[in-house]
Design an enzyme around this catalytic site. Structure first.
Site, PDB file in Angstrom:
ATOM      1  N   TYR A 141      30.988  27.790  88.920  1.00  0.00           N
ATOM      2  CA  TYR A 141      29.574  28.024  89.246  1.00  0.00           C
ATOM      3  C   TYR A 141      29.407  28.709  90.607  1.00  0.00           C
ATOM      4  CZ  TYR A 141      28.136  25.015  85.356  1.00  0.00           C
ATOM      5  OH  TYR A 141      27.934  24.476  84.114  1.00  0.00           O
ATOM      6  N   LYS A 187      41.530  21.629  81.336  1.00  0.00           N
ATOM      7  CA  LYS A 187      41.955  22.494  80.222  1.00  0.00           C
ATOM      8  C   LYS A 187      43.257  23.155  80.664  1.00  0.00           C
ATOM      9  CE  LYS A 187      41.018  24.412  76.194  1.00  0.00           C
ATOM     10  NZ  LYS A 187      41.222  23.642  74.967  1.00  0.00           N
ATOM     11  N   ASP A 219      38.124  19.540  75.467  1.00  0.00           N
ATOM     12  CA  ASP A 219      37.634  19.551  74.084  1.00  0.00           C
ATOM     13  C   ASP A 219      37.864  18.191  73.425  1.00  0.00           C
ATOM     14  OD1 ASP A 219      40.236  20.320  74.545  1.00  0.00           O
ATOM     15  OD2 ASP A 219      40.286  21.919  73.056  1.00  0.00           O
ATOM     16  N   ASP A 243      29.378  19.135  83.821  1.00  0.00           N
ATOM     17  CA  ASP A 243      28.007  19.459  83.427  1.00  0.00           C
ATOM     18  C   ASP A 243      27.823  19.155  81.945  1.00  0.00           C
ATOM     19  OD1 ASP A 243      25.488  20.467  83.367  1.00  0.00           O
ATOM     20  OD2 ASP A 243      26.001  22.529  83.866  1.00  0.00           O
ATOM     21  N   ASP A 247      26.162  15.443  80.003  1.00  0.00           N
ATOM     22  CA  ASP A 247      25.046  15.500  79.055  1.00  0.00           C
ATOM     23  C   ASP A 247      25.423  14.860  77.722  1.00  0.00           C
ATOM     24  OD1 ASP A 247      23.378  16.652  80.855  1.00  0.00           O
ATOM     25  OD2 ASP A 247      22.709  18.257  79.509  1.00  0.00           O
TER      26      ASP A 247
END
Ligand code: NAD
Length: 356
Positions: A141, A187, A219, A243, A247
Site C-alpha cells: 500500500y 505467500k 489463500d 486487510d 474483513d
C-alpha cells in the site's frame, strides 16, 4: 495523573457511538478511581464543512498530545464526490500516518448468544476467539514505485527488517497474554517479500520460545478462518493480507456493529469501531454501540494495562447479549429490541451488577 483521551466523533452515527464510549469510560473511572481528561475535535465531513479540510493541524496536534484517541466514523454521501485529498477518509490515513500506528489489532470473538446469527454454522463458530495483527504502515500500500499508464499498472511490495521485526514482536508479545500461539500468514511460495517476512518472523520467534509459531499461506488462511476458526489464537500478517483477512474474520461476530479495533504505535494509540458512519441510520438512536464500547475495553487493556477493567466491560457486553438484549442490526425473534442509549444503559447496569 489523568489519562488524556482525544475524542473524534466524526460523521453519521459516529457521535452517537462515541457518546456511549464516554458513558462507559465515566462508569469505569468511577469504579477504579481513575482520572480521565477529555478533549474533542472534528474529523471527516464535519471538519470539511467547518474548516475546509478533513482534519485540521490543531486537531492532529491534540491527537499527538493525547494518551489515546477514540474515533467514531467518517464519511457520507455529501462528501463522496470530492477529490481524494479532501475526502473524509483522507483524514484517517493522515491520522494513522502521523501517529505512526503500525499495528492494527482486530479481535474476532464469538459471543455465545450470537453464534446462531452468523451465516456460518454455530458449532463451527462457538468458542472462536482470535486476534488479527495486521501491519498497517508498510507493504504494497505504501511501496514505491507505483503507478499506471495506458499499457501497464505497477505497485511495489516491500518490507524492511525493522518493519517486520516490530510487528512480529508485537504479535508474539500479544500472544503471551493469550494462548501463546502465533500463525504468521504470507505467500512465501510465490513472493520474495513474503520469503523475507517469514525469515524475519522466525528470527524474532527465537526470543519467544514459549510461543508456538506456524506459517500459513494466505489463500489457505482465508479458507481456514471460515472452515475452522477455533484453531487460531494470533494471526500475524502484512498490510494487504491483513486487510482482507480481517474483513473475512468479520463474519465471525455477525454484524459490523459488533467489531472493535485498536491501531497501535510506539507512542500512540487509536481505538475505533470497524464500521463506517452508517448514514442510513444516523441521528436515529438506532446504532449498535457495542463495537465502540468493545474498543474502549481494548483501550483499557492495551493503553492502560488495566486488564480487570477491560474484562469487566467485555463481561458486561456478554451478559447484556446473553440476557437477550439487541439493537436492530442483531435483533431476532424472541429478543428484546433496544435503541443506542438503552443498549448503553443496559451495559452500564451490567457493569454495576458484575462488579458489585
Ligand atoms: P457502514 O459501515 O457505514 O454501513 C454498512 C451497513 O452497516 C449499513 O446498513 C449500516 O446501517 C450498518 N451499520 C454500520 N455500523 C452499524 C452500527 N454500529 N449499528 C448498526 N448498524 C450499523 O458502511 P458504508 O455504508 O459502506 O459506508 C458509509 C460511509 O462510511 C461511507 O462514507 C464510507 O466511506 C464511510 N466509512 C468510514 C469508515 C471509518 O470511518 N473508519 C469505515 C467504513 C466506511
Amino acid at each position: 495523573m489523568s489519562f488524556k483521551v482525544m475524542l473524534l466523533p466524526g460523521d453519521g452515527i459516529g457521535p452517537e457511538v462515541v457518546d456511549a464510549a464516554v458513558c462507559v469510560i465515566d462508569k469505569i473511572s468511577n469504579k477504579f478511581n481513575l482520572k480521565f481528561e477529555f478533549d474533542r475535535g472534528l474529523i471527516g465531513g464535519c471538519s470539511l464543512d467547518q474548516f475546509g479540510v478533513p482534519i485540521t493541524d490543531e486537531t492532529l496536534n491534540k491527537c499527538l498530545m493525547a494518551d489515546a484517541v477514540i474515533l467514531g466514523a467518517v464519511g457520507g454521501p455529501k462528501w463522496e464526490s470530492l477529490q481524494h485529498n479532501l475526502k473524509p477518509e483522507a483524514a484517517l490515513l493522515k491520522l494513522r500516518k502521523s501517529l505512526e500506528l503500525f499495528a492494527n489489532i482486530r479481535p474476532a470473538k464469538v459471543y455465545d448468544s450470537l453464534a446462531d446469527s452468523s451465516t456460518l454454522k454455530s458449532d463451527v463458530l462457538r468458542g472462536t476467539d482470535f486476534v488479527v495483527v495486521r501491519e498497517l504502515t508498510g507493504g504494497v500500500y505504501f511501496g514505491t514505485p507505483r503507478g499506471f499508464d495506458d499499457n501497464r499498472g505497477w505497485n511495489t511490495m516491500e518490507y524492511s527488517r525493522y518493519e517486520v521485526e516490530r510487528i512480529a514482536r508485537h504479535a508474539f508479545e500479544l500472544s503471551l497474554t493469550r494462548g501463546k500461539r502465533v500463525t504468521s500468514v504470507d505467500k512465501a511460495n510465490v513472493l520474495d517479500c513474503s520469503q523475507f517476512w517469514r525469515k524475519i518472523v522466525h528470527e524474532i520467534h527465537k526470543d519467544y520460545p514459549e510461543v508456538t509459531l506456524n506459517d500459513m499461506y494466505v489463500d489457505n488462511a482465508a479458507m481456514q478462518i471460515v472452515r475452522n476458526p477455533k484453531q487460531f489464537d494470533v494471526l500475524l500478517t502484512s498490510n494487504l493480507f491483513g486487510d482482507i483477512l480481517s474483513d473475512i474474520s468479520g463474519i465471525i461476530t455477525g454484524s459490523l456493529g459488533m467489531l472493535p479495533s485498536a491501531s497501535l504505535g510506539k507512542d500512540h494509540a487509536l481505538y475505533e469501531p470497524i464500521h463506517g458512519s452508517a448514514p442510513d441510520i444516523a441521528g436515529q438512536n438506532k446504532a449498535n454501540p457495542i463495537a465502540t464500547i468493545a474498543s474502549v475495553a481494548m483501550m483499557f487493556g492495551y493503553s492502560l494495562k488495566n486488564y480487570e477493567a477491560a474484562a469487566l466491560i467485555e463481561k458486561a457486553i456478554d451478559k447484556t447479549l446473553s440476557g437477550g438484549y439487541r439493537t436492530a442490526d442483531i435483533f431476532s425473534q424472541g429478543t428484546v429490541l433496544l435503541n443506542t442509549k438503552e443498549m448503553t444503559q443496559m451495559i452500564l447496569k451490567n457493569i454495576d451488577e458484575i462488579s458489585d
